[in-house]
Design a protein around this motif. Structure first.
Motif, PDB file in Angstrom:
ATOM      1  N   ASP A  24      31.338 -66.191  40.613  1.00 31.02           N
ATOM      2  CA  ASP A  24      31.047 -65.632  41.945  1.00 31.02           C
ATOM      3  C   ASP A  24      30.102 -66.525  42.737  1.00 31.02           C
ATOM      4  OD1 ASP A  24      32.473 -63.111  41.772  1.00 31.02           O
ATOM      5  OD2 ASP A  24      31.026 -62.572  40.231  1.00 31.02           O
ATOM      6  N   GLY A  26      29.385 -70.171  44.196  1.00 31.36           N
ATOM      7  CA  GLY A  26      30.014 -71.459  44.500  1.00 31.36           C
ATOM      8  C   GLY A  26      28.998 -72.582  44.359  1.00 31.36           C
ATOM      9  N   LEU A  28      26.095 -75.041  42.977  1.00 29.52           N
ATOM     10  CA  LEU A  28      24.822 -74.816  42.272  1.00 29.52           C
ATOM     11  C   LEU A  28      24.957 -75.057  40.761  1.00 29.52           C
ATOM     12  CD1 LEU A  28      23.576 -71.523  44.064  1.00 29.52           C
ATOM     13  CD2 LEU A  28      22.982 -73.883  44.618  1.00 29.52           C
ATOM     14  N   GLY A  65      15.440 -71.830  51.187  1.00 33.93           N
ATOM     15  CA  GLY A  65      15.698 -71.094  52.424  1.00 33.93           C
ATOM     16  C   GLY A  65      16.482 -69.810  52.200  1.00 33.93           C
ATOM     17  N   GLY A  67      19.362 -67.064  52.201  1.00 35.25           N
ATOM     18  CA  GLY A  67      20.825 -67.110  52.112  1.00 35.25           C
ATOM     19  C   GLY A  67      21.374 -68.230  51.254  1.00 35.25           C
ATOM     20  N   THR A  68      20.513 -68.895  50.459  1.00 34.95           N
ATOM     21  CA  THR A  68      20.994 -70.019  49.659  1.00 34.95           C
ATOM     22  C   THR A  68      21.468 -69.591  48.264  1.00 34.95           C
ATOM     23  OG1 THR A  68      18.652 -70.467  49.194  1.00 34.95           O
ATOM     24  CG2 THR A  68      19.722 -71.886  50.798  1.00 34.95           C
ATOM     25  N   GLY A  69      21.462 -68.284  47.998  1.00 38.36           N
ATOM     26  CA  GLY A  69      22.071 -67.807  46.757  1.00 38.36           C
ATOM     27  C   GLY A  69      21.095 -67.457  45.642  1.00 38.36           C
ATOM     28  N   LYS A  70      19.824 -67.291  45.977  1.00 38.68           N
ATOM     29  CA  LYS A  70      18.831 -67.033  44.923  1.00 38.68           C
ATOM     30  C   LYS A  70      19.103 -65.687  44.229  1.00 38.68           C
ATOM     31  CE  LYS A  70      15.370 -67.652  47.873  1.00 38.68           C
ATOM     32  NZ  LYS A  70      16.163 -68.032  49.045  1.00 38.68           N
ATOM     33  N   THR A  71      19.265 -64.647  45.047  1.00 40.94           N
ATOM     34  CA  THR A  71      19.505 -63.320  44.467  1.00 40.94           C
ATOM     35  C   THR A  71      20.840 -63.303  43.731  1.00 40.94           C
ATOM     36  OG1 THR A  71      18.371 -62.429  46.384  1.00 40.94           O
ATOM     37  CG2 THR A  71      19.565 -60.858  45.013  1.00 40.94           C
ATOM     38  N   LEU A  72      21.838 -63.909  44.351  1.00 39.79           N
ATOM     39  CA  LEU A  72      23.168 -63.933  43.749  1.00 39.79           C
ATOM     40  C   LEU A  72      23.130 -64.597  42.373  1.00 39.79           C
ATOM     41  CD1 LEU A  72      26.264 -63.586  44.036  1.00 39.79           C
ATOM     42  CD2 LEU A  72      26.306 -65.854  45.078  1.00 39.79           C
ATOM     43  N   ILE A 199      31.817 -72.660  47.786  1.00 43.62           N
ATOM     44  CA  ILE A 199      31.492 -71.316  48.287  1.00 43.62           C
ATOM     45  C   ILE A 199      32.695 -70.736  49.038  1.00 43.62           C
ATOM     46  CG2 ILE A 199      29.968 -70.005  49.828  1.00 43.62           C
ATOM     47  CD1 ILE A 199      27.782 -72.151  49.193  1.00 43.62           C
ATOM     48  N   VAL A 202      35.106 -69.360  46.661  1.00 43.18           N
ATOM     49  CA  VAL A 202      34.749 -68.023  46.163  1.00 43.18           C
ATOM     50  C   VAL A 202      35.167 -66.957  47.175  1.00 43.18           C
ATOM     51  CG1 VAL A 202      32.827 -66.474  45.616  1.00 43.18           C
ATOM     52  CG2 VAL A 202      32.827 -68.827  44.739  1.00 43.18           C
ATOM     53  N   HIS A 203      34.752 -67.146  48.427  1.00 44.98           N
ATOM     54  CA  HIS A 203      34.943 -66.055  49.399  1.00 44.98           C
ATOM     55  C   HIS A 203      36.341 -66.067  50.032  1.00 44.98           C
ATOM     56  CE1 HIS A 203      30.931 -64.539  48.958  1.00 44.98           C
ATOM     57  NE2 HIS A 203      30.471 -65.772  49.019  1.00 44.98           N
ATOM     58  N   GLY A 227      25.119 -70.383  52.047  1.00 47.99           N
ATOM     59  CA  GLY A 227      26.114 -69.495  51.439  1.00 47.99           C
ATOM     60  C   GLY A 227      26.297 -68.187  52.189  1.00 47.99           C
ATOM     61  N   ALA A 228      25.186 -67.578  52.601  1.00 46.71           N
ATOM     62  CA  ALA A 228      25.281 -66.276  53.269  1.00 46.71           C
ATOM     63  C   ALA A 228      26.053 -66.417  54.586  1.00 46.71           C
ATOM     64  CB  ALA A 228      23.884 -65.718  53.521  1.00 46.71           C
ATOM     65  N   GLU A 231      29.760 -66.873  53.809  1.00 48.31           N
ATOM     66  CA  GLU A 231      30.353 -65.576  53.474  1.00 48.31           C
ATOM     67  C   GLU A 231      30.610 -64.772  54.753  1.00 48.31           C
ATOM     68  OE1 GLU A 231      27.806 -62.650  51.823  1.00 48.31           O
ATOM     69  OE2 GLU A 231      29.462 -61.413  51.113  1.00 48.31           O
TER      70      GLU A 231
HETATM   71  P1  ATP Z   1      17.002 -64.454  50.775  1.00 47.82           P
HETATM   72  O1  ATP Z   1      15.960 -65.512  50.584  1.00 47.82           O
HETATM   73  O2  ATP Z   1      17.263 -64.135  52.211  1.00 47.82           O
HETATM   74  O3  ATP Z   1      16.818 -63.246  49.909  1.00 47.82           O
HETATM   75  P2  ATP Z   1      18.945 -65.473  48.934  1.00 47.82           P
HETATM   76  O4  ATP Z   1      18.751 -66.927  48.667  1.00 47.82           O
HETATM   77  O5  ATP Z   1      18.483 -64.517  47.903  1.00 47.82           O
HETATM   78  O6  ATP Z   1      18.378 -65.116  50.361  1.00 47.82           O
HETATM   79  P3  ATP Z   1      21.495 -64.308  48.508  1.00 47.82           P
HETATM   80  O7  ATP Z   1      21.044 -62.910  48.802  1.00 47.82           O
HETATM   81  O8  ATP Z   1      21.694 -64.682  47.108  1.00 47.82           O
HETATM   82  O9  ATP Z   1      20.495 -65.314  49.189  1.00 47.82           O
HETATM   83  O10 ATP Z   1      22.794 -64.646  49.327  1.00 47.82           O
HETATM   84  C1  ATP Z   1      23.362 -63.749  50.255  1.00 47.82           C
HETATM   85  C2  ATP Z   1      24.854 -63.727  50.115  1.00 47.82           C
HETATM   86  O11 ATP Z   1      25.388 -65.006  50.463  1.00 47.82           O
HETATM   87  C3  ATP Z   1      25.310 -63.485  48.694  1.00 47.82           C
HETATM   88  O12 ATP Z   1      25.474 -62.123  48.438  1.00 47.82           O
HETATM   89  C4  ATP Z   1      26.626 -64.225  48.627  1.00 47.82           C
HETATM   90  O13 ATP Z   1      27.685 -63.400  49.013  1.00 47.82           O
HETATM   91  C5  ATP Z   1      26.468 -65.335  49.633  1.00 47.82           C
HETATM   92  N1  ATP Z   1      26.156 -66.588  48.938  1.00 47.82           N
HETATM   93  C6  ATP Z   1      25.005 -67.298  48.991  1.00 47.82           C
HETATM   94  N2  ATP Z   1      25.085 -68.412  48.235  1.00 47.82           N
HETATM   95  C7  ATP Z   1      26.310 -68.410  47.669  1.00 47.82           C
HETATM   96  C8  ATP Z   1      27.004 -69.263  46.762  1.00 47.82           C
HETATM   97  N3  ATP Z   1      26.444 -70.378  46.281  1.00 47.82           N
HETATM   98  N4  ATP Z   1      28.265 -68.924  46.396  1.00 47.82           N
HETATM   99  C9  ATP Z   1      28.858 -67.807  46.857  1.00 47.82           C
HETATM  100  N5  ATP Z   1      28.248 -66.954  47.719  1.00 47.82           N
HETATM  101  C10 ATP Z   1      27.008 -67.234  48.122  1.00 47.82           C
END
Ligand code: ATP
Length: 277
Positions: A24, A26, A28, A65, A67-72, A199, A202-203, A227-228, A231
């Motif tokens: 899920d 993309g 990283l 930054g 939306g770069t996918g940390k939580t994901l 990415i 994936v989407h 990534g965000a 998406e």
């Molecule tokens: P924040 O700092 O704002 O909390 P974050 O780095 O935690 O941001 P996420 O919450 O992980 O960002 O990303 C938001 C959404 O963007 C994810 O739910 C996912 O759908 C999409 N996304 C981000 N990075 C990726 C990736 N590398 N591959 C696929 N989807 C991604």
């Protein structure tokens, strides 16, 4: 009734299995490998770590930054390790237990121990630990102290992995970054062309794409997006395709729905306009 009711103080700490997988996420790839070595190997090959005389990291801090996918990635790590997942946002913790947030920290760790293997993810940790004595008051001081106590006792936290994320590394209390605490830092960058392509795979890969959609060209056109945003672009292209059917009174036959390059172009120019505004 007791079985169906949670104590109110715990109601907002939700621990659940994660269904996200590496697939899920993309790109990283280097970070995925780091996490496998830092989290999965010590659990699976504990004897090798003991033989090598090294300790696995106690806490891992993701920074980069929005939306770069940390939580994901944290969720995917939980999913891949078969661990439960508790996500706590800094501001949520501060407001949930107004005046006694350190109790909140204790409860989070208690819940994690109960549901181990478990990954705790402190999002926006900078808000929980503004540099002590500078911007934070007595409350955040106590929260940081409690967090340190819990992490210091992490050997007893068998099966509990502590992750945290921030957009602002400079705002993190230095005490949290010392060895034995969040001493494993992982930086998240905006994706390069190959990352954006992954990415998109994936989407957009889940969408009924028309033959003319060129994901390589889209990866080039989305330079600078994280990534965000990619998406969101895919979602908007999908909505454009649905809108065309519904508004154009075409048969709402789901099987016939396709998302064309025209829909992506429309979504892309809408997003570019939004960004410019
Ligand atoms: P924040 O700092 O704002 O909390 P974050 O780095 O935690 O941001 P996420 O919450 O992980 O960002 O990303 C938001 C959404 O963007 C994810 O739910 C996912 O759908 C999409 N996304 C981000 N990075 C990726 C990736 N590398 N591959 C696929 N989807 C991604």
């Amino acid at each position: 009734a007791q079985a169906g009711t949670q104590p109110s103080a715990l109601r907002e700490i939700v621990t659940q299995p994660s269904h996200k997988r590496w697939s899920d996420v993309g790109g990283l790839d280097a970070i995925k490998q780091l996490l496998v070595e830092a989290v999965q190997w010590p659990t699976r090959h504990g004897a090798l770590y003991a033989a090598a005389g090294i300790q696995p990291p106690k806490g891992i801090l993701f920074y980069g930054g929005p939306g770069t996918g940390k939580t994901l990635l944290a969720k995917a790590l939980a999913g891949e390790s078969g661990a439960n997942f508790i996500a706590v946002k800094g501001p949520q913790l501060l407001s949930m237990w107004a005046g006694e947030s350190e109790r909140g920290v204790r409860e989070v760790f208690r819940k994690a121990r109960q549901t181990a293997p478990c990954i705790i993810f402190f999002d926006e940790i900078d808000t929980l630990t503004p540099n002590r004595g500078v911007t934070g008051g007595a409350l955040t001081d106590r929260v940081v102290a409690q967090l340190l106590t819990e992490i210091d006792g992490v050997e007893d936290l068998r099966g509990v992995t502590v992750l945290a994320a921030t957009n602002r590394l400079d705002q993190i209390d230095a005490a949290l970054l010392r060895p034995g605490r969040f001493d494993f830092l992982v930086e998240f960058h905006a994706p390069d062309h190959a990352g954006r392509r992954a990415i998109l795979d994936v989407h957009a890969g889940r969408m009924p794409l028309a033959p003319g959609v060129d994901l390589d060209a889209l990866a080039a056109a989305t330079e600078g997006m994280v990534g965000a945003e990619i998406e969101a672009l895919c979602r908007q292209a999908g909505v454009a395709a649905i809108r065309e059917r519904v508004m154009g009174h075409a048969p709402a036959d789901a099987a016939a729905l396709t998302v064309t390059s025209h829909h992506f172009d429309e979504a892309l120019s809408a997003m570019k306009k939004e960004r410019a505004a």
